[in-house]
Design a protein around this motif. Structure first.
Motif, PDB file in Angstrom:
ATOM      1  N   MET A   1       0.846  -1.201   0.000  1.00  0.00           N
ATOM      2  CA  MET A   1       0.000   0.000   0.000  1.00  0.00           C
ATOM      3  C   MET A   1       0.884   1.255   0.000  1.00  0.00           C
ATOM      4  N   ARG A   3       2.318   4.918   0.796  1.00  0.00           N
ATOM      5  CA  ARG A   3       2.307   5.675   2.041  1.00  0.00           C
ATOM      6  C   ARG A   3       2.532   7.146   1.731  1.00  0.00           C
ATOM      7  N   GLY A  89       2.326   7.474   6.122  1.00  0.00           N
ATOM      8  CA  GLY A  89       3.570   6.729   6.168  1.00  0.00           C
ATOM      9  C   GLY A  89       4.523   7.123   7.256  1.00  0.00           C
ATOM     10  N   PHE A  93       1.812  11.977  13.426  1.00  0.00           N
ATOM     11  CA  PHE A  93       0.935  12.808  12.607  1.00  0.00           C
ATOM     12  C   PHE A  93       0.422  13.922  13.496  1.00  0.00           C
TER      13      PHE A  93
ATOM     14  N   VAL B 122      -1.220  11.612  16.999  1.00  0.00           N
ATOM     15  CA  VAL B 122      -1.659  10.314  16.511  1.00  0.00           C
ATOM     16  C   VAL B 122      -0.440   9.445  16.249  1.00  0.00           C
ATOM     17  N   ASP B 124       0.435   5.707  15.169  1.00  0.00           N
ATOM     18  CA  ASP B 124      -0.185   4.511  14.644  1.00  0.00           C
ATOM     19  C   ASP B 124       0.898   3.482  14.368  1.00  0.00           C
ATOM     20  N   ILE B 126       0.863   0.593  13.368  1.00  0.00           N
ATOM     21  CA  ILE B 126       0.697  -0.188  12.149  1.00  0.00           C
ATOM     22  C   ILE B 126       1.428   0.480  10.994  1.00  0.00           C
ATOM     23  N   HIS B 127       1.458   1.795  11.041  1.00  0.00           N
ATOM     24  CA  HIS B 127       2.034   2.537   9.932  1.00  0.00           C
ATOM     25  C   HIS B 127       3.473   2.969  10.191  1.00  0.00           C
ATOM     26  N   GLU B 128       4.009   2.580  11.328  1.00  0.00           N
ATOM     27  CA  GLU B 128       5.370   3.000  11.622  1.00  0.00           C
ATOM     28  C   GLU B 128       6.347   2.349  10.658  1.00  0.00           C
ATOM     29  N   VAL B 129       7.225   3.134  10.134  1.00  0.00           N
ATOM     30  CA  VAL B 129       8.285   2.613   9.283  1.00  0.00           C
ATOM     31  C   VAL B 129       9.574   3.293   9.701  1.00  0.00           C
ATOM     32  N   PRO B 132      10.557   6.296   6.391  1.00  0.00           N
ATOM     33  CA  PRO B 132       9.430   6.445   5.468  1.00  0.00           C
ATOM     34  C   PRO B 132       9.840   7.181   4.202  1.00  0.00           C
ATOM     35  N   ALA B 141       3.884  -1.656   0.207  1.00  0.00           N
ATOM     36  CA  ALA B 141       4.561  -2.046   1.433  1.00  0.00           C
ATOM     37  C   ALA B 141       4.174  -3.479   1.743  1.00  0.00           C
TER      38      ALA B 141
END
Lengths: 349, 142
Positions: A1, A3, A89, A93, B122, B124, B126-129, B132, B141
């Motif tokens: 997906m 990012r 990504g 945020f 926020v 998250d 799940i979205h941690e990279v 990025p 991904a």
């Protein structure tokens, strides 16, 4: 997906806007909504959002001469040419950084992580897109005030503002009711409507402060928790009402309980900050502008993405333009309405 | 601390005054700050470069500003992220008109924070990279 990061955000926004516009012929539903000085055209799929857009707005008969239009594409990948929404990504945020990054590119936007829900708006071209993973993948609060972020951005670009405030009035004059949840704002609006006063909305109303302060209706939605619903006698008053919404509140429309059609606008003469008084009788006493500002601005700014500083300045100017009062709420709806009615007639407490 | 000159901590700190009482908003967090009348005057003075020591001994809120009281107030403003020390800045003069306004205040030095509607950061996982790359560099991904 894919990012999205702060660095790629504006490119992603333009990519999504272009994809949504390119697919213009492939949306099954096109609906036009006449709003104060604005004609909004929404392109979308059939479903609950289309129904919400059909139901949620106030359609007043006059004062609706459009001075501009905007087009909003409510897109999802079931529509030919619409991409699957990307995910955020980065680990961190912040709303302000997100909005600032887009503003630097001349854009506005909003993102709800849990659903990969995106809203982007180009205020120069007056084109927006709401990209969802499916026709029903929207946040639970969206149907009660659909597309409100786009209205917020469009009206902010014109120097107006969506305020998180209730309204009550009579004979064209009205008051703004500002306060955080639980202060009694919505119950006061319903009490007034049930007892002969007018309203141009609760929750979100359009404020134009260019020449005096005028409030215009946008959304017809009213809400009450079950306790207020019972106290105000709405169970018997409303012929039908649906299930509780995502907040556990009953949801209904102004015209379900109003004695008259919703006026095209109200000339706002005061800012009232309601609170549950504890006494039987209501009273209206002066309150400092600082306290009124803190009652008015935070929820209006927090619930509307971006435009924070312009919102802070707008609400500051609005607070200075209006006399400010604390409204201590009594226990009987007709007495509360009578107190506000008498205040409007006298112009002072 | 009282010898220092201060400045507004960032461009995200914006403020307005209402009948002599300041409301400050930190745009980056959505936190609001409401000042008492004397607190507003001191905030305005400090944020415009008046040296802290010039305020000690002045009259505000019906009393004399004591060093410890001013230190405590400034500590709060630093903790809230509203002010920052401006070591290289030269102190701005304090005017007679300002001192008269300060002497006319009625409340003690005070700042209240209103953060019930402030932003949540926020996060998250799940979205941690780790690094990025972002759209459109990351097409898929795993």
């Amino acid at each position: 997906m894919p990012r999205v990061t702060l660095q790629s955000l504006s490119d992603y926004a333009r990519y999504v806007l272009a994809a949504a516009e390119s697919a213009a012929a492939d949306y099954a539903v096109t609906t036009k909504v006449d709003l104060p000085r604005l004609e909004l055209t929404a392109h979308l799929s059939p479903g609950p959002l289309a129904a919400a857009i059909d139901q949620a707005f106030v359609r007043a008969p006059d004062d609706r001469t459009a001075t501009g239009d905007c087009r909003i594409f409510v897109a999802n990948p079931n529509i030919e040419g619409i991409p699957v929404p990307a995910s955020w990504g980065q680990a961190y945020f912040t709303h302000h950084a997100f909005a600032t990054s887009l503003a630097e590119a001349g854009l506005r936007g909003n993102h709800y992580h849990d659903l990969d829900f995106w809203q982007f708006y180009d205020p120069e071209r007056r084109v927006g897109v709401q990209l969802m993973a499916s026709p029903e993948a929207f946040p639970p609060w969206e149907p009660s005030a659909p597309l409100r972020a786009f209205l917020h951005w469009e009206y902010a670009a014109r120097g107006m503002r969506l305020a998180h405030a209730g309204t009550l009035g009579i004979d064209g004059k009205g008051v703004l009711l500002a306060g955080s949840g639980g202060a009694g704002k919505s119950g006061t609006v319903v009490a007034g409507l049930l007892n002969g006063l007018d309203s141009v909305g609760d929750d979100y109303v359009l404020i134009d402060a260019a020449d005096g302060v005028r409030a215009h209706p946008l959304f017809a939605t009213l809400k009450q928790d079950p306790k207020g619903f019972q106290r105000l006698g709405l169970k018997h008053r409303l012929t039908s009402y649906g299930p509780l919404n995502w907040q556990g509140k009953h949801q209904f429309r102004i015209d379900d309980i109003a004695a008259r059609p919703v006026p095209a606008s109200l000339d706002i003469v005061a800012l009232l900050v309601p609170h549950i008084g504890g006494g039987e009788a209501s009273s209206i006493m002066p309150v400092s502008r600082k306290d009124a500002m803190i009652a008015l601005a935070p929820s209006g700014i927090a619930q509307m993405p971006g435009e924070r500083e312009s919102g802070f300045r707008f609400f500051s100017d609005l607070t200075r333009l209006l006399p400010c009062y604390r409204l201590s709420l009594g226990t009987r709806p007709e007495e509360i309405a009578g107190t506000i009615s008498a205040f409007l007639a006298r112009g002072t407490p | 601390m009282q010898q220092l000159v201060y400045a507004v901590a960032s461009k995200d700190i914006v403020f307005e005054s209402f009948d002599g009482e300041a409301v400050v908003l930190d745009l980056s967090t959505g936190k609001y700050f409401g000042f008492s009348d004397s607190g507003s005057r001191i905030w305005e003075a400090l944020s415009s470069g008046v040296a802290a020591h010039a305020l000690v001994g002045q009259t505000a809120g019906g009393a004399t500003i004591r060093l410890a009281e001013l230190d405590g107030f400034i500590s709060q403003l630093l903790e809230f992220g509203l002010l920052t020390p401006a070591a290289d800045a030269s102190a701005q003069p304090i005017s007679g008109a300002f001192l008269a306004e300060l002497a006319g205040t009625r409340e003690p030095l005070k700042v209240d924070i209103h953060d019930d509607l402030a932003d949540l950061i926020v996060v998250d996982p799940i979205h941690e990279v780790e690094e990025p790359l972002g759209w459109p560099a990351v097409k898929q991904a795993s």
